[in-house]
Design an enzyme around this catalytic site. Structure first.
Site, PDB file in Angstrom:
ATOM      1  N   GLU A 124       0.831  -1.213   0.000  1.00 16.86           N
ATOM      2  CA  GLU A 124       0.000   0.000   0.000  1.00 16.86           C
ATOM      3  C   GLU A 124       0.863   1.261   0.000  1.00 16.86           C
ATOM      4  O   GLU A 124       0.544   2.243  -0.669  1.00 16.86           O
ATOM      5  CB  GLU A 124      -0.926  -0.021   1.224  1.00 16.86           C
ATOM      6  CG  GLU A 124      -1.960  -1.135   1.124  1.00 16.86           C
ATOM      7  CD  GLU A 124      -2.773  -1.285   2.394  1.00 16.86           C
ATOM      8  OE1 GLU A 124      -2.172  -1.547   3.455  1.00 16.86           O
ATOM      9  OE2 GLU A 124      -4.001  -1.124   2.337  1.00 16.86           O
ATOM     10  N   GLU A 135      -3.401  -9.520   4.232  1.00 13.17           N
ATOM     11  CA  GLU A 135      -4.137  -9.222   5.476  1.00 13.17           C
ATOM     12  C   GLU A 135      -5.203 -10.258   5.796  1.00 13.17           C
ATOM     13  O   GLU A 135      -5.483 -10.543   6.948  1.00 13.17           O
ATOM     14  CB  GLU A 135      -4.786  -7.829   5.377  1.00 13.17           C
ATOM     15  CG  GLU A 135      -3.816  -6.664   5.438  1.00 13.17           C
ATOM     16  CD  GLU A 135      -3.275  -6.233   4.088  1.00 13.17           C
ATOM     17  OE1 GLU A 135      -3.393  -7.012   3.095  1.00 13.17           O
ATOM     18  OE2 GLU A 135      -2.734  -5.128   4.000  1.00 13.17           O
TER      19      GLU A 135
HETATM   20  C1  HXC Z   1       6.107  -7.327  12.396  1.00 11.67           C
HETATM   21  C2  HXC Z   1       7.379  -8.676  11.060  1.00 11.67           C
HETATM   22  C3  HXC Z   1       6.518  -8.471   9.969  1.00 11.67           C
HETATM   23  C4  HXC Z   1       5.398  -7.603  10.167  1.00 11.67           C
HETATM   24  C5  HXC Z   1       8.084  -9.791   9.333  1.00 11.67           C
HETATM   25  N1  HXC Z   1       8.337  -9.500  10.633  1.00 11.67           N
HETATM   26  N2  HXC Z   1       6.975  -9.179   8.917  1.00 11.67           N
HETATM   27  N3  HXC Z   1       7.185  -8.120  12.250  1.00 11.67           N
HETATM   28  N4  HXC Z   1       5.243  -7.071  11.385  1.00 11.67           N
HETATM   29  N5  HXC Z   1       4.541  -7.309   9.184  1.00 11.67           N
HETATM   30  C6  HXC Z   1       9.455  -9.959  11.444  1.00 11.67           C
HETATM   31  C7  HXC Z   1       9.273 -11.415  11.870  1.00 11.67           C
HETATM   32  O1  HXC Z   1       8.449 -11.504  12.995  1.00 11.67           O
HETATM   33  C8  HXC Z   1      10.714 -11.777  12.168  1.00 11.67           C
HETATM   34  O2  HXC Z   1      11.117 -11.257  13.410  1.00 11.67           O
HETATM   35  C9  HXC Z   1      11.493 -11.017  11.110  1.00 11.67           C
HETATM   36  O3  HXC Z   1      10.646  -9.966  10.684  1.00 11.67           O
HETATM   37  C10 HXC Z   1      11.848 -11.866   9.914  1.00 11.67           C
HETATM   38  O4  HXC Z   1      10.661 -12.452   9.424  1.00 11.67           O
HETATM   39  P1  HXC Z   1      10.528 -14.008   9.051  1.00 11.67           P
HETATM   40  O5  HXC Z   1       9.106 -14.317   9.013  1.00 11.67           O
HETATM   41  O6  HXC Z   1      11.369 -14.835   9.968  1.00 11.67           O
HETATM   42  O7  HXC Z   1      11.187 -14.008   7.616  1.00 11.67           O
HETATM   43  P2  HXC Z   1      10.870 -14.986   6.391  1.00 11.67           P
HETATM   44  O8  HXC Z   1      10.730 -16.380   6.857  1.00 11.67           O
HETATM   45  O9  HXC Z   1      11.888 -14.664   5.346  1.00 11.67           O
HETATM   46  O10 HXC Z   1       9.420 -14.545   5.862  1.00 11.67           O
HETATM   47  C11 HXC Z   1       9.263 -13.264   5.299  1.00 11.67           C
HETATM   48  C12 HXC Z   1       7.761 -12.940   5.181  1.00 11.67           C
HETATM   49  C13 HXC Z   1       7.079 -13.106   6.559  1.00 11.67           C
HETATM   50  C14 HXC Z   1       7.094 -13.850   4.161  1.00 11.67           C
HETATM   51  C15 HXC Z   1       7.655 -11.489   4.698  1.00 11.67           C
HETATM   52  O11 HXC Z   1       7.838 -12.397   7.547  1.00 11.67           O
HETATM   53  C16 HXC Z   1       5.688 -12.612   6.619  1.00 11.67           C
HETATM   54  O12 HXC Z   1       4.761 -13.261   6.157  1.00 11.67           O
HETATM   55  N6  HXC Z   1       5.482 -11.428   7.243  1.00 11.67           N
HETATM   56  C17 HXC Z   1       4.150 -10.886   7.438  1.00 11.67           C
HETATM   57  C18 HXC Z   1       3.616 -10.321   6.165  1.00 11.67           C
HETATM   58  C19 HXC Z   1       2.234  -9.734   6.376  1.00 11.67           C
HETATM   59  O13 HXC Z   1       1.319 -10.458   6.790  1.00 11.67           O
HETATM   60  N7  HXC Z   1       2.092  -8.450   6.089  1.00 11.67           N
HETATM   61  C20 HXC Z   1       0.820  -7.770   6.298  1.00 11.67           C
HETATM   62  C21 HXC Z   1       0.797  -7.176   7.653  1.00 11.67           C
HETATM   63  S1  HXC Z   1      -0.755  -6.503   8.032  1.00 11.67           S
HETATM   64  P3  HXC Z   1      11.385 -12.195  14.695  1.00 11.67           P
HETATM   65  O14 HXC Z   1      11.901 -11.248  15.729  1.00 11.67           O
HETATM   66  O15 HXC Z   1      10.071 -12.772  15.032  1.00 11.67           O
HETATM   67  O16 HXC Z   1      12.382 -13.213  14.205  1.00 11.67           O
HETATM   68  C22 HXC Z   1      -0.757  -5.048   7.259  1.00 11.67           C
HETATM   69  C23 HXC Z   1      -2.028  -4.294   7.490  1.00 11.67           C
HETATM   70  C24 HXC Z   1      -2.083  -3.151   6.599  1.00 11.67           C
HETATM   71  O17 HXC Z   1       0.129  -4.624   6.625  1.00 11.67           O
HETATM   72  C25 HXC Z   1      -3.154  -2.272   7.074  1.00 11.67           C
HETATM   73  C26 HXC Z   1      -2.902  -0.876   6.642  1.00 11.67           C
HETATM   74  C27 HXC Z   1      -1.531  -0.452   6.732  1.00 11.67           C
END
Ligand code: HXC
Length: 291
Positions: A145, A165
């Protein structure tokens, strides 16, 4: 315990925010201290504002503090008469993996609604100067976004875009359902929003979400080059051009064309329009003064 965060100016009241608040702050070229981003001016003439999201351990998850700093940096570039375009990038692994899930996890509806949660993110979409997102790696959720709030998206060839999401039991909240649909059309937007599936840089290019793809290491230099090209034109007229293109997302064709015409007419009140046309006729390069 309360602590005043040097970079955001926010009073931090929750103990879980303390570690990041205590992290080392970084000084930008303008002397402002930032904790979550790196800020600089790039290009031969230092006329391209540069913001690098810098929370590598969290894959640039967009916590409140980071987005407040982005807003501050954008404000500073808006005020800086040297800057004619802005590039925003992340790391090679992640532009941004979304809003910070850990920060959001315990928020209540009352807090979100009452505090108009995420309203300040809109600053990215209200900047007058052109903003280019240079996306390497993940641009997920709020990261996608954020990129879509920018004016141009360049992608590294390994970039991945998604709105996951739904997998967290929520929906995009920073314009994802609106901007993605306008960019790629209903079917692909629906598929991405309803399944959480990501698309590759190549699919993003094919669907019109990004304008160009580059090898990973050339992405940022190419985005800066594009910024320099834009910054070499009249800043005043570029702002009008940007405003007019953006109006296409809000207005009917008739209203939009009328709006465009008025701005086109307004360019005739500028010195830069006179200079541009005179330079063409005199077979020389235009020297715009932004007035
Ligand atoms: C907080 C996050 C994060 C996030 C990753 N991390 N994404 N922390 N918020 N959105 C952190 C993980 O907890 C981890 O920290 C570190 O980053 C590395 O992530 P990994 O998962 O270990 O890495 P990897 O296996 O390479 O996977 C990468 C990934 C995955 C596929 C991007 O991290 C993932 O699915 N992240 C979430 C993506 C997501 O759902 N985004 C939407 C968020 S909701 P630690 O300390 O735990 O090791 C959103 C709402 C929008 O954006 C609403 C309006 C803005």
């Amino acid at each position: 315990m309360a602590l005043l965060c040097r970079s955001t100016g926010l009073l931090l009241k929750h103990s879980k925010l303390l570690p990041s608040a205590l992290a080392a702050t970084r000084q930008s070229s303008s002397g402002v201290q930032y904790e979550y981003i790196l800020v600089d001016k790039k290009g031969e003439k230092k006329n391209v504002g540069f913001i690098q999201l810098n929370r590598p351990k969290a894959l640039n998850a967009l916590c409140d503090g980071l987005m407040l700093e982005v807003g501050k940096a954008l404000d500073a570039f808006e005020m800086d008469s040297e800057v004619g375009a802005i590039v925003v990038t992340g790391s090679e692994k992640a532009f941004a993996a979304g809003a910070d899930i850990k920060e959001m996890q315990n928020r209540t509806f009352q807090e979100c609604y009452g505090g108009n949660f995420l309203a300040h993110w809109n600053r990215v979409s209200t900047v007058k100067k052109p903003v280019i997102a240079a996306v390497n790696g993940f641009a997920l959720g709020g990261g996608c976004e954020f990129a879509m709030m920018c004016d141009i998206i360049y992608a590294g060839e390994k970039a991945q875009f998604g709105q996951p999401e739904i997998l967290l039991g929520t929906i995009p909240g920073a314009g994802g359902t609106q901007r993605l649909t306008r960019a790629v059309g209903k079917s692909l937007a629906m598929e991405m929003v309803l399944t959480g599936d990501r698309i590759s840089a190549q699919e993003a290019k094919q669907s019109g979400l990004v304008s160009k793809i580059f090898p990973v290491d050339q992405l940022v230099p190419e985005a800066i080059k594009c910024g320099e090209k834009i910054a070499g034109n009249s800043k005043l007229v570029s702002a009008m051009a940007k405003e007019s293109v953006n109006a296409a997302f809000e207005l009917t064709l008739a209203e939009g064309s009328r709006f465009e015409k008025r701005l086109f007419h307004a360019t005739f009140a500028t010195e830069d329009r006179k200079e541009g046309m005179s330079a063409f006729v005199e077979k020389r390069k235009a020297a715009f003064q932004d007035k």
